[in-house]
Enzyme design. Structure first.
Site, PDB file in Angstrom:
ATOM      1  N   ASP A   1       0.858  -0.904  -0.003  1.00 43.95           N
ATOM      2  CA  ASP A   1      -0.116   0.114  -0.206  1.00 43.95           C
ATOM      3  C   ASP A   1       1.043   1.132   0.133  1.00 43.95           C
ATOM      4  OD1 ASP A   1      -1.455   2.311   0.747  1.00 43.95           O
ATOM      5  OD2 ASP A   1      -2.994   1.240   1.719  1.00 43.95           O
TER       6      ASP A   1
ATOM      7  N   TRP B   1       5.314  -3.105   7.509  1.00 41.88           N
ATOM      8  CA  TRP B   1       4.238  -4.073   7.282  1.00 41.88           C
ATOM      9  C   TRP B   1       4.821  -5.196   6.369  1.00 41.88           C
ATOM     10  CZ3 TRP B   1      -0.667  -5.285   7.780  1.00 41.88           C
ATOM     11  CH2 TRP B   1      -1.375  -6.114   6.845  1.00 41.88           C
TER      12      TRP B   1
ATOM     13  N   ASP C   1       8.733   1.232   4.368  1.00 44.67           N
ATOM     14  CA  ASP C   1       8.558   2.733   3.817  1.00 44.67           C
ATOM     15  C   ASP C   1       9.948   3.625   3.820  1.00 44.67           C
ATOM     16  OD1 ASP C   1       5.917   2.289   3.551  1.00 44.67           O
ATOM     17  OD2 ASP C   1       5.344   3.368   5.355  1.00 44.67           O
TER      18      ASP C   1
ATOM     19  N   ASN D   1      -2.444  -2.198   6.675  1.00 42.91           N
ATOM     20  CA  ASN D   1      -1.467  -1.699   5.984  1.00 42.91           C
ATOM     21  C   ASN D   1      -1.328  -0.263   5.607  1.00 42.91           C
ATOM     22  OD1 ASN D   1      -2.741  -1.905   3.586  1.00 42.91           O
ATOM     23  ND2 ASN D   1      -1.233  -3.009   2.842  1.00 42.91           N
ATOM     24  N   ASP D   2      -2.710   0.466   5.875  1.00 47.45           N
ATOM     25  CA  ASP D   2      -2.709   1.781   5.304  1.00 47.45           C
ATOM     26  C   ASP D   2      -2.051   2.885   6.466  1.00 47.45           C
ATOM     27  OD1 ASP D   2      -3.358   4.070   3.626  1.00 47.45           O
ATOM     28  OD2 ASP D   2      -5.413   4.031   4.074  1.00 47.45           O
TER      29      ASP D   2
ATOM     30  N   TRP E   1       4.616   4.274   7.740  1.00 50.96           N
ATOM     31  CA  TRP E   1       5.614   3.485   8.875  1.00 50.96           C
ATOM     32  C   TRP E   1       6.446   4.468   9.133  1.00 50.96           C
ATOM     33  CZ3 TRP E   1       3.247  -0.375  11.288  1.00 50.96           C
ATOM     34  CH2 TRP E   1       2.351  -0.944  10.399  1.00 50.96           C
TER      35      TRP E   1
ATOM     36  N   TYR F   1       6.752  10.408   4.480  1.00 47.74           N
ATOM     37  CA  TYR F   1       6.803   9.328   3.667  1.00 47.74           C
ATOM     38  C   TYR F   1       7.192   9.526   2.337  1.00 47.74           C
ATOM     39  CZ  TYR F   1       4.641   5.628   0.654  1.00 47.74           C
ATOM     40  OH  TYR F   1       4.744   4.764  -0.300  1.00 47.74           O
TER      41      TYR F   1
ATOM     42  N   THR G   1       7.724   2.894  -1.234  1.00 49.85           N
ATOM     43  CA  THR G   1       7.830   1.719  -0.435  1.00 49.85           C
ATOM     44  C   THR G   1       8.660   0.856  -1.248  1.00 49.85           C
ATOM     45  OG1 THR G   1       5.496   2.061   0.619  1.00 49.85           O
ATOM     46  CG2 THR G   1       6.380  -0.183   0.731  1.00 49.85           C
TER      47      THR G   1
HETATM   48  N1  ABN Z   1       2.840   2.648   4.061  1.00 47.88           N
HETATM   49  C1  ABN Z   1       2.441   3.642   2.832  1.00 47.88           C
HETATM   50  C2  ABN Z   1       1.706   4.641   3.476  1.00 47.88           C
HETATM   51  C3  ABN Z   1       2.317   5.787   3.775  1.00 47.88           C
HETATM   52  C4  ABN Z   1       1.533   7.094   4.185  1.00 47.88           C
HETATM   53  C5  ABN Z   1       0.137   6.831   4.211  1.00 47.88           C
HETATM   54  C6  ABN Z   1      -0.523   5.334   4.037  1.00 47.88           C
HETATM   55  C7  ABN Z   1       0.352   4.476   3.499  1.00 47.88           C
END
Ligand code: ABN
Length: 165
Positions: free
Chosen positions: A68, A93, A112, A140-141, A144, A154, A157
């Site tokens: 994700d 994740w 991430d 997983n949303d 991280w 972020y 990934t």
């Molecule tokens: N793990 C990826 C992610 C980052 C920011 C928001 C949602 C998902």
């Protein structure tokens, strides 16, 4: 007219008298047909090159079955390397994906990469094994990068194969 001119003229006339335009075209056509039939089945190392170059930039790539986020392969990194200027998050994740090569399941860490604004390219939401947000540990949303002390921003990934699952 020189001797060379005469030689070229004679050999051209000889060649022309023995070949017809239609015959030459037919032969050319046969060569085209043969090449289009044979070339695709010649044993070239197409598989590995295309897997490296194209597959890992699409959400369908087997290692991304539970991802994700934005693929680092589209953001200046690779499938297992963060782009320059970013660093891997400390928590990740984890999912299980089946390899299309050997049919085995592998444990994949979706780590991430943090420290630069969101890449925004190749966003994927494959989510195999993902659970709703209220099941915190199985959802997983999540950004991280939040576990990092330096930067929680972020970027993208990566998918690291941890071992056979
Ligand atoms: N793990 C990826 C992610 C980052 C920011 C928001 C949602 C998902």
């Amino acid at each position: 007219m020189t001797n060379l001119d005469r030689l070229i003229e004679t050999s051209s006339r000889f060649l022309a008298s023995r070949t017809s335009r239609r015959g030459a075209l037919a032969r050319l056509g046969k060569m085209f047909l043969a090449s289009s039939v044979l070339l695709p089945v010649l044993p070239v190392a197409r598989g590995r090159a295309s897997e490296a170059a194209a597959d890992d930039q699409t959400c369908d790539y087997w290692k991304y079955c539970a991802v994700d986020g934005f693929l680092c392969t589209c953001c200046g990194g690779s499938v297992n390397q963060c782009p320059p200027g970013t660093e891997p998050g400390k928590v990740a994740w984890v999912g299980t994906c089946r390899s299309h090569k050997d049919g085995k399941d592998y444990l994949i860490s979706y780590t991430d990469c943090c420290g630069k604004a969101s890449c925004g390219r190749c966003g994927c939401n494959s989510n195999v094994g993902d659970r709703p947000g209220y099941e915190m540990g199985l959802h997983n949303d999540i950004n991280w990068c939040m576990g990092n002390s330096e930067s929680t921003i972020y970027n993208c990934t990566v998918a690291l194969v941890l071992g056979e699952g």
